[in-house]
Design a protein around this motif. Sequence first.
Motif, PDB file in Angstrom:
ATOM      1  N   ILE A 302     -12.803  -5.228   8.443  1.00 51.70           N
ATOM      2  CA  ILE A 302     -12.364  -6.802   8.426  1.00 51.70           C
ATOM      3  C   ILE A 302     -12.065  -7.368   7.103  1.00 51.70           C
ATOM      4  O   ILE A 302     -13.016  -7.240   6.065  1.00 51.70           O
ATOM      5  CB  ILE A 302     -13.754  -7.739   9.023  1.00 51.70           C
ATOM      6  CG1 ILE A 302     -14.441  -7.061  10.352  1.00 51.70           C
ATOM      7  CG2 ILE A 302     -13.465  -9.269   9.185  1.00 51.70           C
ATOM      8  CD1 ILE A 302     -13.547  -7.119  11.314  1.00 51.70           C
ATOM      9  N   GLU A 303     -10.933  -7.948   7.201  1.00 55.03           N
ATOM     10  CA  GLU A 303     -10.449  -8.724   5.781  1.00 55.03           C
ATOM     11  C   GLU A 303     -11.136 -10.155   5.756  1.00 55.03           C
ATOM     12  O   GLU A 303     -10.941 -11.088   6.686  1.00 55.03           O
ATOM     13  CB  GLU A 303      -8.756  -8.747   5.881  1.00 55.03           C
ATOM     14  CG  GLU A 303      -8.351  -9.003   4.255  1.00 55.03           C
ATOM     15  CD  GLU A 303      -7.000  -8.669   4.278  1.00 55.03           C
ATOM     16  OE1 GLU A 303      -6.449  -8.733   3.173  1.00 55.03           O
ATOM     17  OE2 GLU A 303      -6.492  -8.170   5.091  1.00 55.03           O
ATOM     18  N   VAL A 304     -11.816 -10.524   4.803  1.00 58.90           N
ATOM     19  CA  VAL A 304     -12.641 -11.599   4.740  1.00 58.90           C
ATOM     20  C   VAL A 304     -11.675 -12.671   4.253  1.00 58.90           C
ATOM     21  O   VAL A 304     -11.623 -13.779   4.667  1.00 58.90           O
ATOM     22  CB  VAL A 304     -13.829 -11.663   4.297  1.00 58.90           C
ATOM     23  CG1 VAL A 304     -14.597 -12.721   4.225  1.00 58.90           C
ATOM     24  CG2 VAL A 304     -14.602 -10.299   4.884  1.00 58.90           C
ATOM     25  N   ASN A 305     -11.270 -12.597   3.186  1.00 66.60           N
ATOM     26  CA  ASN A 305     -10.468 -13.481   2.374  1.00 66.60           C
ATOM     27  C   ASN A 305      -8.998 -12.950   1.977  1.00 66.60           C
ATOM     28  O   ASN A 305      -8.744 -12.477   0.868  1.00 66.60           O
ATOM     29  CB  ASN A 305     -11.195 -13.808   0.961  1.00 66.60           C
ATOM     30  CG  ASN A 305     -12.423 -14.541   0.891  1.00 66.60           C
ATOM     31  OD1 ASN A 305     -12.559 -15.663   1.511  1.00 66.60           O
ATOM     32  ND2 ASN A 305     -13.505 -13.914   0.496  1.00 66.60           N
ATOM     33  N   PRO A 306      -8.160 -12.782   3.095  1.00 69.37           N
ATOM     34  CA  PRO A 306      -6.790 -12.333   2.539  1.00 69.37           C
ATOM     35  C   PRO A 306      -6.091 -12.996   1.376  1.00 69.37           C
ATOM     36  O   PRO A 306      -6.116 -14.083   1.505  1.00 69.37           O
ATOM     37  CB  PRO A 306      -6.245 -12.637   4.329  1.00 69.37           C
ATOM     38  CG  PRO A 306      -6.718 -13.519   4.547  1.00 69.37           C
ATOM     39  CD  PRO A 306      -8.437 -13.622   4.138  1.00 69.37           C
ATOM     40  N   VAL A 307      -5.365 -11.855   0.937  1.00 63.00           N
ATOM     41  CA  VAL A 307      -4.571 -12.543  -0.189  1.00 63.00           C
ATOM     42  C   VAL A 307      -2.986 -11.936   0.219  1.00 63.00           C
ATOM     43  O   VAL A 307      -2.908 -10.885   0.225  1.00 63.00           O
ATOM     44  CB  VAL A 307      -4.979 -11.851  -1.405  1.00 63.00           C
ATOM     45  CG1 VAL A 307      -3.996 -12.429  -2.559  1.00 63.00           C
ATOM     46  CG2 VAL A 307      -6.418 -12.250  -1.800  1.00 63.00           C
ATOM     47  N   THR A 308      -2.304 -12.956   0.060  1.00 58.90           N
ATOM     48  CA  THR A 308      -0.632 -12.791   0.326  1.00 58.90           C
ATOM     49  C   THR A 308      -0.133 -12.222  -0.872  1.00 58.90           C
ATOM     50  O   THR A 308      -0.793 -12.336  -2.066  1.00 58.90           O
ATOM     51  CB  THR A 308      -0.023 -14.167   0.732  1.00 58.90           C
ATOM     52  OG1 THR A 308       1.131 -13.628   1.175  1.00 58.90           O
ATOM     53  CG2 THR A 308       0.047 -15.032  -0.231  1.00 58.90           C
ATOM     54  N   SER A 309       0.727 -11.643  -0.862  1.00 57.35           N
ATOM     55  CA  SER A 309       1.559 -10.924  -1.990  1.00 57.35           C
ATOM     56  C   SER A 309       2.015 -12.158  -3.095  1.00 57.35           C
ATOM     57  O   SER A 309       2.324 -13.263  -2.877  1.00 57.35           O
ATOM     58  CB  SER A 309       2.800 -10.634  -1.429  1.00 57.35           C
ATOM     59  OG  SER A 309       3.758 -10.026  -2.697  1.00 57.35           O
ATOM     60  N   ASP A 310       2.135 -11.998  -4.397  1.00 60.16           N
ATOM     61  CA  ASP A 310       2.736 -12.976  -5.277  1.00 60.16           C
ATOM     62  C   ASP A 310       4.025 -12.883  -5.485  1.00 60.16           C
ATOM     63  O   ASP A 310       4.488 -13.643  -6.235  1.00 60.16           O
ATOM     64  CB  ASP A 310       1.846 -12.467  -6.669  1.00 60.16           C
ATOM     65  CG  ASP A 310       2.183 -11.190  -7.244  1.00 60.16           C
ATOM     66  OD1 ASP A 310       3.113 -10.421  -6.540  1.00 60.16           O
ATOM     67  OD2 ASP A 310       1.862 -10.986  -8.364  1.00 60.16           O
ATOM     68  N   THR A 311       4.903 -12.111  -4.874  1.00 61.52           N
ATOM     69  CA  THR A 311       6.364 -12.136  -4.805  1.00 61.52           C
ATOM     70  C   THR A 311       6.972 -13.026  -3.888  1.00 61.52           C
ATOM     71  O   THR A 311       6.701 -12.997  -2.586  1.00 61.52           O
ATOM     72  CB  THR A 311       6.833 -10.681  -4.625  1.00 61.52           C
ATOM     73  OG1 THR A 311       5.956  -9.956  -5.527  1.00 61.52           O
ATOM     74  CG2 THR A 311       8.142 -10.769  -4.626  1.00 61.52           C
ATOM     75  N   GLN A 312       7.334 -14.078  -4.193  1.00 59.72           N
ATOM     76  CA  GLN A 312       7.888 -15.176  -3.308  1.00 59.72           C
ATOM     77  C   GLN A 312       9.302 -14.959  -2.815  1.00 59.72           C
ATOM     78  O   GLN A 312      10.192 -14.053  -3.350  1.00 59.72           O
ATOM     79  CB  GLN A 312       8.009 -16.427  -4.064  1.00 59.72           C
ATOM     80  CG  GLN A 312       6.568 -16.962  -4.316  1.00 59.72           C
ATOM     81  CD  GLN A 312       6.611 -18.239  -5.242  1.00 59.72           C
ATOM     82  OE1 GLN A 312       6.695 -19.426  -4.545  1.00 59.72           O
ATOM     83  NE2 GLN A 312       6.323 -18.010  -6.384  1.00 59.72           N
ATOM     84  N   GLN A 324       8.681 -13.271  -8.889  1.00 64.11           N
ATOM     85  CA  GLN A 324       7.278 -12.707  -9.146  1.00 64.11           C
ATOM     86  C   GLN A 324       7.000 -13.312 -10.292  1.00 64.11           C
ATOM     87  O   GLN A 324       7.460 -12.816 -11.521  1.00 64.11           O
ATOM     88  CB  GLN A 324       7.422 -11.387  -9.169  1.00 64.11           C
ATOM     89  CG  GLN A 324       5.863 -10.770  -9.323  1.00 64.11           C
ATOM     90  CD  GLN A 324       5.694  -9.277  -9.242  1.00 64.11           C
ATOM     91  OE1 GLN A 324       6.734  -8.424  -9.583  1.00 64.11           O
ATOM     92  NE2 GLN A 324       4.824  -8.590  -8.366  1.00 64.11           N
ATOM     93  N   GLY A 325       6.131 -14.266 -10.429  1.00 67.01           N
ATOM     94  CA  GLY A 325       5.847 -14.806 -11.678  1.00 67.01           C
ATOM     95  C   GLY A 325       7.321 -15.384 -12.229  1.00 67.01           C
ATOM     96  O   GLY A 325       7.656 -16.332 -11.727  1.00 67.01           O
ATOM     97  N   THR A 326       7.507 -15.181 -13.523  1.00 64.65           N
ATOM     98  CA  THR A 326       8.891 -15.609 -14.064  1.00 64.65           C
ATOM     99  C   THR A 326       9.988 -14.621 -13.797  1.00 64.65           C
ATOM    100  O   THR A 326      11.054 -14.902 -14.440  1.00 64.65           O
ATOM    101  CB  THR A 326       8.592 -15.885 -15.474  1.00 64.65           C
ATOM    102  OG1 THR A 326       8.373 -14.642 -16.363  1.00 64.65           O
ATOM    103  CG2 THR A 326       7.495 -16.929 -15.861  1.00 64.65           C
TER     104      THR A 326
END
Length: 583
Positions: A302-312, A324-326
Amino acid sequence: MTRGTGLAAAAACAAVLLTACAPSVPDDGPVGVSEVQPEEEYTYVANPDPPQPGAEPEEIIQGFLAAGVGVQDDYAVAREYLTDEASQAWVPEQTTWIHTQEPEITARGEDAFDMSVVVDSRVDESGTMTRPEAVESFVFELEQQDGQWRIATPPEGTVLSEDAFNNAYQDLTLYFFDPELRYAVPDARWFVNQPGLPAEIVNELVAGPAQWLSEAVVSAFPEDPELTVSTDVDTETQTAQVDLDPVMASGLDDAELLLIEEQLTLVLTQLQGVTSVEITAGSVELDIPDEDEVPTEDRPDIEVNPVTSDTQVGILEGELARQQGTTTFAAEGVPELNEYNPRLPATPAAAEGEVFAFVGDNEDGEEALFHVRPEDEAPDEVVEAPGMTRPSMDNFGWTWVAADNGDDQVIHAVPYDDSAGSATQVSAEWLEGRTVTSMRIAQDGTRAALVVDDAGERMVVIAPVIRNSEGVPRLLGPPLLLEDSGSMDEVRWSENDAVITWQRQDPDEPVEVMSIREIQLSGEIEEYTSVAGLLNVSAGEGQDAIYAENPDSAYYQLIGDSWQPNANVDDHQIEIRDYAYPG
């Protein structure tokens, strides 16, 4: 393991005297407060004054309202302000109305009074908060009883100031699961800080999810209104001891026991002074296997606190680009899209960079939704419809958009994964006569955050996503009202239990300062620094970095309380626009 249906609360729970409590602060009015003893955590103690001999009717009303903070002995002091008959019938937990402005009380005669109060939020009997921001009206009729005025028609609940509510209650999260058992789904509730809090939490957990969420999630506990569960806490070992019904426990296999343990641990270890959970049945400790003793396919994952990718994903010079960032870089392998006038791009967290969606213009010049993959020769048109929202791509193979269809609003769900099924229109009867300006599916796939326009008034809501047994979306159920905002245009998930909403600048209107706020599912609201001419905000579940764009700068980042323009490593201005985190 069953789909939650908001069952009646399980019975027979032991009182417990352990957990965090806030210092006691009285509500407005004649309330005395006693100090909380350190060992009696989980206990909010307010000692409101009982009715005074010879008190006038309005003093009785004021005293009753102030006594709403006195939860001890089933609101014994508040009941003293009521007639005997009203005291027997009054259910204080049915509703709690919370206000920041003083109620207005007006006499309509010697023994009847009208009260109006601006309600900022409301908590129902299960502990679910909504923010209707409405004026509520109450009628108090009083009678003489033994020569003293008493209230014969009390409100069906309590009416508390915000300060009193925050001291008497605390918010905690119950957890349930998506039907595929991939994610823990939060269900925010408010509980009174009083002895027996751990037992009350387990009661609500066993009873099932909040009504609005019940058809979208499952619970490890069986559906059984007669199910009894008792809860206690060993303060020395900091262990919550949960005793299950032996009949229920005897029918559970190893995988189901592990899931119950997971669900109870997620919920109870939120409490101060609880670090572990011990499960018994009929006071006999259950033999719950270690996960490595259970076949891999049967272990809860079970994934409790899913985190999406930091690459938009965004748009740069008419083409899809990543950020991704700057650092800005191309969406590698994707065909040229300039001729489609691409806008509102998206990519799923579960298949990030493998498939994209965007809104564009088809060969007839009509607005359409497209899918495109690296190495495709051209994008695939999947929906033609005007007025589409930014696509939201869930982790279960579906792209979602809301679009206009004459007088109706249509929710489209289109598979980006060929194995997911066929394109469908998702029913949402509660949207009749309303327009969706923004929609975003949570990572767990069970909830949709929406901004809905109702005759010019905006609402921020969370609707349950109800799928069939094959996982195909079929319904957005009646939603939870987070905010009756009146002005917000867009919404994004910032955590699995919070969303960010904002006003979007109309490019044809003079530049205005636009509001941005984060709303917790428990009801709390945090205002962020406003942005002039705001065009877009990018927030993603589990990502701390929040970005915004306006005509002056493509890439502001929220740092502390202010929005700072960002540049890349070469100190060149970042030019990507219309960007979003995966999801």
